[in-house]
Design a protein around this motif. Structure first.
Motif, PDB file in Angstrom:
ATOM      1  N   VAL A  14       0.987  -1.358  -0.069  1.00 18.06           N
ATOM      2  CA  VAL A  14      -0.248  -0.218  -0.108  1.00 18.06           C
ATOM      3  C   VAL A  14       0.798   1.200  -0.166  1.00 18.06           C
ATOM      4  O   VAL A  14       0.505   2.260  -0.415  1.00 18.06           O
ATOM      5  N   ALA A  15       2.065   1.102   0.276  1.00 14.98           N
ATOM      6  CA  ALA A  15       2.948   2.371   0.590  1.00 14.98           C
ATOM      7  C   ALA A  15       2.950   3.156  -0.602  1.00 14.98           C
ATOM      8  O   ALA A  15       2.718   4.351  -0.570  1.00 14.98           O
ATOM      9  N   PRO A  16       3.427   2.487  -2.024  1.00 12.87           N
ATOM     10  CA  PRO A  16       3.298   3.404  -3.217  1.00 12.87           C
ATOM     11  C   PRO A  16       1.953   3.995  -3.417  1.00 12.87           C
ATOM     12  O   PRO A  16       2.126   5.240  -3.800  1.00 12.87           O
ATOM     13  N   LEU A  17       0.963   3.380  -3.173  1.00 13.01           N
ATOM     14  CA  LEU A  17      -0.228   3.980  -3.557  1.00 13.01           C
ATOM     15  C   LEU A  17      -0.351   5.326  -2.551  1.00 13.01           C
ATOM     16  O   LEU A  17      -0.988   6.437  -2.990  1.00 13.01           O
ATOM     17  N   LEU A  18      -0.197   5.044  -1.329  1.00  6.54           N
ATOM     18  CA  LEU A  18      -0.265   6.362  -0.319  1.00  6.54           C
ATOM     19  C   LEU A  18       0.561   7.322  -0.699  1.00  6.54           C
ATOM     20  O   LEU A  18       0.254   8.474  -0.791  1.00  6.54           O
ATOM     21  N   SER A  19       1.825   7.112  -0.991  1.00  3.04           N
ATOM     22  CA  SER A  19       2.719   8.112  -1.376  1.00  3.04           C
ATOM     23  C   SER A  19       2.173   8.917  -2.953  1.00  3.04           C
ATOM     24  O   SER A  19       2.274  10.085  -2.999  1.00  3.04           O
ATOM     25  N   SER A  23       0.972  12.864  -2.893  1.00  9.66           N
ATOM     26  CA  SER A  23       1.488  13.723  -3.882  1.00  9.66           C
ATOM     27  C   SER A  23       0.522  14.496  -4.796  1.00  9.66           C
ATOM     28  O   SER A  23       0.502  15.566  -4.974  1.00  9.66           O
ATOM     29  N   ARG A  24      -0.556  13.665  -5.136  1.00  4.29           N
ATOM     30  CA  ARG A  24      -1.661  14.172  -5.902  1.00  4.29           C
ATOM     31  C   ARG A  24      -2.294  15.509  -4.997  1.00  4.29           C
ATOM     32  O   ARG A  24      -2.950  16.410  -5.642  1.00  4.29           O
ATOM     33  N   VAL A  25      -2.629  15.009  -3.778  1.00  3.86           N
ATOM     34  CA  VAL A  25      -3.061  15.984  -2.853  1.00  3.86           C
ATOM     35  C   VAL A  25      -2.426  17.455  -2.428  1.00  3.86           C
ATOM     36  O   VAL A  25      -2.989  18.444  -2.723  1.00  3.86           O
ATOM     37  N   ALA A  26      -1.067  17.152  -2.581  1.00  4.44           N
ATOM     38  CA  ALA A  26      -0.161  18.478  -2.490  1.00  4.44           C
ATOM     39  C   ALA A  26      -0.258  19.329  -3.725  1.00  4.44           C
ATOM     40  O   ALA A  26      -0.471  20.390  -3.545  1.00  4.44           O
ATOM     41  N   ARG A  27      -0.295  18.479  -4.862  1.00  9.03           N
ATOM     42  CA  ARG A  27      -0.633  19.417  -6.082  1.00  9.03           C
ATOM     43  C   ARG A  27      -1.714  20.039  -6.146  1.00  9.03           C
ATOM     44  O   ARG A  27      -1.886  21.179  -6.655  1.00  9.03           O
ATOM     45  N   ALA A  28      -2.866  19.304  -5.875  1.00  9.39           N
ATOM     46  CA  ALA A  28      -4.068  19.860  -6.009  1.00  9.39           C
ATOM     47  C   ALA A  28      -4.268  20.999  -4.987  1.00  9.39           C
ATOM     48  O   ALA A  28      -4.646  22.145  -5.261  1.00  9.39           O
ATOM     49  N   SER A  29      -3.557  21.096  -3.684  1.00 10.02           N
ATOM     50  CA  SER A  29      -3.525  22.102  -2.813  1.00 10.02           C
ATOM     51  C   SER A  29      -2.825  23.214  -3.468  1.00 10.02           C
ATOM     52  O   SER A  29      -3.214  24.482  -3.272  1.00 10.02           O
TER      53      SER A  29
END
Length: 67
Positions: A14-19, A23-29
């Motif tokens: 699951v670690a790569p999915l969480l990473s 990353s996507r949340v940070a870019r959207a923010s």
């Protein structure tokens, strides 16, 4: 293979999915903050419209439940 090994394997899977999600949340923010900085009036109007819509839906649903 014990329970601890299964949990460790699942966490590794699951670690790569969480990473990726982080990353996507940070870019959207970052994009959202950039838009608000570039378009403050439109951002405020959109926030007010969304707030009004949420309030209207809440009011509609709460009045249905009180019948």
């Amino acid at each position: 293979m014990g329970h601890a090994d299964l949990i460790h394997d699942a966490a590794d899977a699951v670690a790569p999915l969480l990473s990726d999600v982080r990353s996507r949340v940070a870019r959207a923010s970052d994009r959202t903050l950039g838009y608000v900085r570039d378009e403050p009036v439109r951002s405020a109007i959109a926030a007010a419209a969304v707030g009004t819509l949420v309030f209207a839906l809440w009011h509609l649903l709460s009045s249905r439940n009180s019948r």
